[in-house]
Design a protein around this motif. Structure first.
Motif, mmCIF file in Angstrom:
data_model
loop_
_atom_site.group_PDB
_atom_site.id
_atom_site.type_symbol
_atom_site.label_atom_id
_atom_site.label_comp_id
_atom_site.label_asym_id
_atom_site.label_seq_id
_atom_site.Cartn_x
_atom_site.Cartn_y
_atom_site.Cartn_z
ATOM 1 N N GLY A 247 -37.906 -28.403 17.039
ATOM 2 C CA GLY A 247 -38.833 -28.260 18.165
ATOM 3 C C GLY A 247 -38.090 -28.630 19.434
ATOM 4 O O GLY A 247 -37.079 -29.345 19.384
ATOM 5 N N PHE A 253 -39.926 -22.612 19.284
ATOM 6 C CA PHE A 253 -39.439 -23.408 18.161
ATOM 7 C C PHE A 253 -38.227 -22.664 17.573
ATOM 8 O O PHE A 253 -38.163 -21.438 17.623
ATOM 9 N N VAL A 273 -43.034 -29.226 20.726
ATOM 10 C CA VAL A 273 -43.281 -29.625 19.337
ATOM 11 C C VAL A 273 -42.452 -30.874 19.052
ATOM 12 O O VAL A 273 -41.234 -30.823 18.956
ATOM 13 N N PHE A 276 -43.292 -31.898 13.079
ATOM 14 C CA PHE A 276 -43.684 -30.840 12.146
ATOM 15 C C PHE A 276 -43.317 -31.293 10.750
ATOM 16 O O PHE A 276 -42.566 -32.250 10.581
ATOM 17 N N THR A 287 -46.536 -27.078 12.253
ATOM 18 C CA THR A 287 -46.056 -27.706 13.483
ATOM 19 C C THR A 287 -47.244 -28.241 14.279
ATOM 20 O O THR A 287 -48.340 -27.693 14.219
#
Lengths: 556, 424
Positions: A247, A253, A273, A276, A287
């Protein structure tokens, strides 16, 4: 953690055995729920000694080395075809150029011939004109060279035009040829890389066949890097060992093939992100992003798209954990809630309320019965999944401070991990903060005993390094723990379980925010501020590496 | 811009007790007599123009407030949200302020070229760069001198939770220095001492006055006048101590403004404006986020947004916004670049302030920064432009001059001009 070997168990002293027996006799969870563990001011009550099995041979390392070698070989084979295809194109283009050059040459020759003919015709005409003048005084009829004079100039002009066009076309073809030449060169270079990689992996295969390797953090070295356009914020390597996933401080991503470094960008989230998780028995990835959404992805898809994209939390999603059996996913965030979802249906099953502050992390215990969550103030809660009830609390407040100078709450459970055998858990963050707004404090890992809930050790760097410990992880097989962090510069630290100072540490080129061990147990990845994910190896050095080192030292 | 991590300068100016301030005020030389256009000031004073400054100490991030750049490399994790003004978006961290945008105007093109806390604060509160050997009066003192009725018993400039220094009024005299309500508490000693009766107090004052008059017959100086005035002011202030009674806010109001210092300070500011105080400065600190910028902004703006919006809404509902200028500013913005501590550093190159209320065109936006917020690309302005705008918003002529010691000093930087595009 591995089981005690008979050789090692002989060395365990009587008091230790007594202690172990006492420890084992304790219930799986504490009798008194909602009771906090001892405060940081009190001395640590360690359940010592924590077993140290020494270097554990990693049986699966060979399998992953073979996989890598196979992948590199496949990629090399594909690349050979690619090189052939481009070379073929290059050859065709070269032939075409030669043909055009030949046509130009021939046309030019024709022009020359026609020009000469024209010249001759013109001379003949001149002579004819002169003769005609004389003939006015003669009775003999004269024949003029008229047709040549009319046709040849047109023919020459046409040929010249043809040459101009051919030369123009030639230039374009030559440019294209140069481009193809570059492509061939690049493809050959890439082929060389794959072949080299294949050979290198084969060296590891040979090495691991001869002797099962063990991870040695003392040998830690960067072996590959993967570039993105934004700072990277989280990372994992999937259970198959195929992908490095990361991320970023952006919406995209990343999925990199570990061997070829080919990047696939996954679009769906609208923010960063930070967390995850993967289901090791399938290709599922879930995620969680700072816009409050969670997403389901199929990792093995050529271009993964979100299978579900759900509004999960109000504000940041900071924690995502897939249950050991792969049926549930727990998420947590700034709304102070822990939520449990069905992996299959993506439906919300439970909402766990109890945290008073933003939750920074959540993780399933490997036993599958409990869940652990940690918040901004270092409050840790153990939840029973079946009932959704809070079972215990642990005190991680050493990772939190209210800075009276700057009136700021600083800290939080930035990293959290539970050992694979479920016996220990660790949290990481920043302790002893002296300046909240500059992030000046001590990178800290706190190790807990799951069974007793007691803190076993507060682990900090061996030097005066300041910053935040952004991530922590138990080695899947060995008795050590790794953590990453930094402030203006980055570090990776390794502690033996229960020891307060690291047995080794290494500088990283940029601040790492997350880490994960490769399933082979020999490698690990870090996600760094400088937009780079780095792959490190703790494996025994292969002959090519030794040779490279020798060559390097010779140069010096 | 890297910060020296002692970065506490923005806090260090702020600790001045009320009594120190009022005493200094009482002892002022009022050496500015004749320096203002008295008639104009009186006229304005009669129109009851008032000013409230929200001072976000440490330097709030423009990207997390008034000029978001979501999805870009510098934008951070937050989204932009629509406001009550179609087409104007601000950070999702200000959902309540977004609903008041029709009362606010944004200035997004500020470039003060200053990344130091102290110097940045000086520019934003005086409209000038610091010059050796000369000190311009601060905004609060300036408006106190221009707008506060001369015979008002109320202090012209009150600072709530924002600190302040007697030096702020410079040549305008300590009468216009801030009255600082430290920790948001009412000033001490407003009540008559328990041992005194009203009658005895009146007799004491009368005696003091007679002694003073006798003294003045032989040695009348500016000092003696000020001494006398200070006692009169103190008595008048004691007579109006009701303005400092902050104990009567309704539960509903406390709920709306939030049960924290800033919420209470906003309620206090509302009361002070309602009671006729000319200039109120409300402070909200802790925006100097070199580390953890986003977490701290969630926390700080989470506290700021609701009471700030409630304050604007209440002033509007009570008809006070028509004659009250609102300014939300700080010493500088924060770097578009996100550093390795997930922080933002000091940035005076391209940032924003928000204005509202009297004289301001609600919903207007002046200036524009580039896609990543690193540069002003339209209508670049500095503290001087803003000062002209504040003056004009309350109906004052910003091109006039002060005359301290007979020397003309332009009230606002003559090289700059007001932002007419946001003036009503």
């Amino acid at each position: 953690m591995s089981e005690l070997s008979s050789k090692n168990s002989v060395r365990v002293s009587l008091p230790v055995l007594v202690l172990l027996v006492v420890t084992m006799a304790l219930p799986v969870v504490a009798e008194k729920p909602k009771e906090k563990t001892d405060s940081p001011a009190q001395p640590l009550l360690a359940v010592k000694p924590i077993p140290d099995h020494g270097p554990t041979p990693l049986a699966s390392a060979l399998k992953f080395a073979q996989l890598d070698a196979k992948k590199a070989a496949t990629q090399a084979a594909v690349q050979v075809k690619a090189v052939e295809a481009i070379s073929q194109k290059w050859k065709s283009a070269d032939d075409e150029i030669k043909r055009i050059q030949k046509t130009i040459q021939e046309t030019k020759q024709n022009i020359k011939v026609d020009s000469n003919s024209l010249k001759r015709a013109q001379q003949a005409r001149k002579r004819f004109s002169e003769a005609n003048a004389k003939a006015k005084h003669s009775d003999e009829p004269l024949v003029a060279a008229k047709p040549d004079l009319d046709l040849l100039p047109n023919q020459i002009a046409r040929s010249e035009k043809q040459v101009t066009e051919l030369e123009k076309s030639l230039k374009a073809k030559q440019k294209s040829l140069a481009e193809l030449k570059k492509q061939v060169s690049l493809a050959e270079k890439q082929l060389g890389v794959f072949k080299t990689k294949e050979n290198q992996f084969l060296e590891f295969v040979k090495l691991y066949r001869e002797k099962q390797p063990a991870a040695d953090p003392g040998l830690l070295r960067e072996v590959a890097s993967y570039q993105h356009s934004r700072p990277l914020y989280s990372c994992k390597i999937d259970g198959s060992g195929n992908y490095l996933l990361a991320g970023a401080q952006g919406n995209l991503f990343n999925r990199w093939d570990l061997v070829s470094a080919v990047n696939t960008q996954l679009a769906g989230h609208k923010s960063w992100v930070r967390r995850f998780d993967l289901n090791d028995s399938s290709s599922l990835m879930i995620t969680g992003a700072y816009e409050g959404k969670i997403a389901w992805w199929d990792l093995n898809s050529d271009q993964p798209k979100p299978q579900h994209l759900i509004d999960a939390h109000q504000g940041y999603v900071r924690g995502v954990s897939v249950s050991p059996d792969g049926t549930l996913v727990a998420t947590a965030g700034n709304d102070r809630l822990v939520k449990i979802w069905s992996v299959q249906t993506a439906k919300l099953l439970q909402t766990l309320e109890g945290h008073e502050y933003q939750i920074y992390n959540v993780k399933f215990h490997p036993g599958g019965r409990y869940l652990l969550s940690g918040d901004l103030r270092g409050n840790l809660k153990q939840w029973e999944i079946k009932t959704g009830k809070q079972v215990r609390e642990f005190d991680g407040s050493a990772l939190y401070k209210y800075d009276k100078t700057f009136h700021g709450h600083i800290g939080g459970v930035r990293g959290m991990d539970i050992s694979r055998d479920g016996k220990y858990f660790a949290i990481s963050g920043i302790g002893e903060v002296s300046n909240a707004f500059a992030g000046i404090g001590v990178p800290t890992v706190i190790l807990f005993d799951w069974e007793t809930g007691k803190r076993l050790a507060i682990m900090t760097p061996g030097d005066n390094f300041k910053g935040t410990c952004w991530g922590v992880q138990f080695h899947p097989e060995n008795d050590f723990i790794a953590a990453v962090g930094g402030n203006s510069s980055g570090m990776i630290w390794f502690w033996k379980l229960g020891e307060e100072k690291p047995f080794t540490a290494q500088k990283v080129k940029s601040v790492p925010y997350d880490l994960d061990f490769h399933p082979d147990g020999l490698r690990m990845c870090v996600a760094c501020y400088d937009k780079t994910a780095r792959l490190y190896s703790m494996a025994p050095k292969a002959p090519f590496e030794v040779a490279q080192e020798k060559a390097k030292s010779k140069k010096k | 811009m890297r910060c020296n991590y002692a970065c506490g300068a923005h806090e260090s100016l702020t600790r001045r007790s009320f009594m120190g301030g009022t005493t200094a005020g009482a002892l002022s030389m009022l050496g500015f007599s004749g320096m203002t256009q008295v008639q104009a000031a009186k006229k304005l004073a009669s129109q009851q123009k008032q000013v409230v400054v929200f001072w976000l100490s440490g330097g709030v991030s423009q990207l997390e407030t008034w000029d978001p750049k979501p999805g870009t490399e510098t934008g951070g994790p937050f989204q932009a949200i629509p406001t009550s003004v179609p087409g104007v978006h601000i950070s999702e961290l200000l959902p309540h302020a977004a609903q008041q945008m029709h009362h606010l105007a944004l200035v997004r093109g500020i470039n003060t070229k200053e990344n130091d806390h102290g110097k940045g604060a000086y520019i934003m509160q005086t409209g000038r760069k610091k010059q050796p050997g000369f000190a311009y009066p601060y905004l609060g003192s300036t408006f106190s001198s221009h707008l506060a009725p001369p015979d008002s018993p109320l202090p012209g400039y009150i600072s709530v939770g924002a600190g302040g220094s007697s030096a702020e009024s410079t040549f305008l005299g300590p009468r216009h220095a801030p009255l600082v309500l430290s920790n948001g508490k009412a000033p001490n000693n407003l009540e008559m001492h328990q041992s005194l009766t009203a009658d005895r107090d009146a007799k004491r004052r009368s005696l003091r006055s007679k002694i003073s008059q006798r003294f003045e017959q032989k040695r009348k100086t500016a000092h003696t006048e000020v001494y006398n005035e200070s006692f009169d002011q103190a008595a008048a202030l004691m007579g109006r101590r009701d303005i400092f009674d902050f104990s009567k806010f309704s539960d509903k109001d406390v709920e709306r403004y939030g049960k924290h210092d800033f919420g209470r300070h906003c309620l206090m500011a509302r009361q002070l404006i309602e009671k006729g105080v000319t200039f109120v400065k409300v402070g909200h600190t802790n925006y100097d986020t070199h580390s953890e910028n986003f977490n701290f902004h969630i926390e700080q703006l989470g506290e700021f947004d609701k009471p700030f919006a409630a304050f604007i809404s209440d002033l509007y509902d009570r008809g006070l916004l028509d004659h009250t200028l609102i300014i939300c500013m700080c010493e500088f913005g924060r770097t578009p670049r996100i550093n390795q501590r997930i922080g933002r550093d000091h940035w005076g190159t391209a940032w924003s302030v928000a204005l509202g209320g009297t004289g301001i065109k609600g919903g207007a936006v002046s200036g524009k920064t580039n896609e990543t917020g690193t540069k002003v690309i339209d209508r670049e302005v500095n503290g001087g432009h803003l000062f002209h705008t504040y003056y004009q918003a309350v109906g004052l002529d910003s091109t006039e001059e002060f005359y301290p010691n007979g020397q003309p000093i332009a009230k606002a930087d003559p090289k700059t001009e007001p932002l007419k595009e946001i003036l009503a």
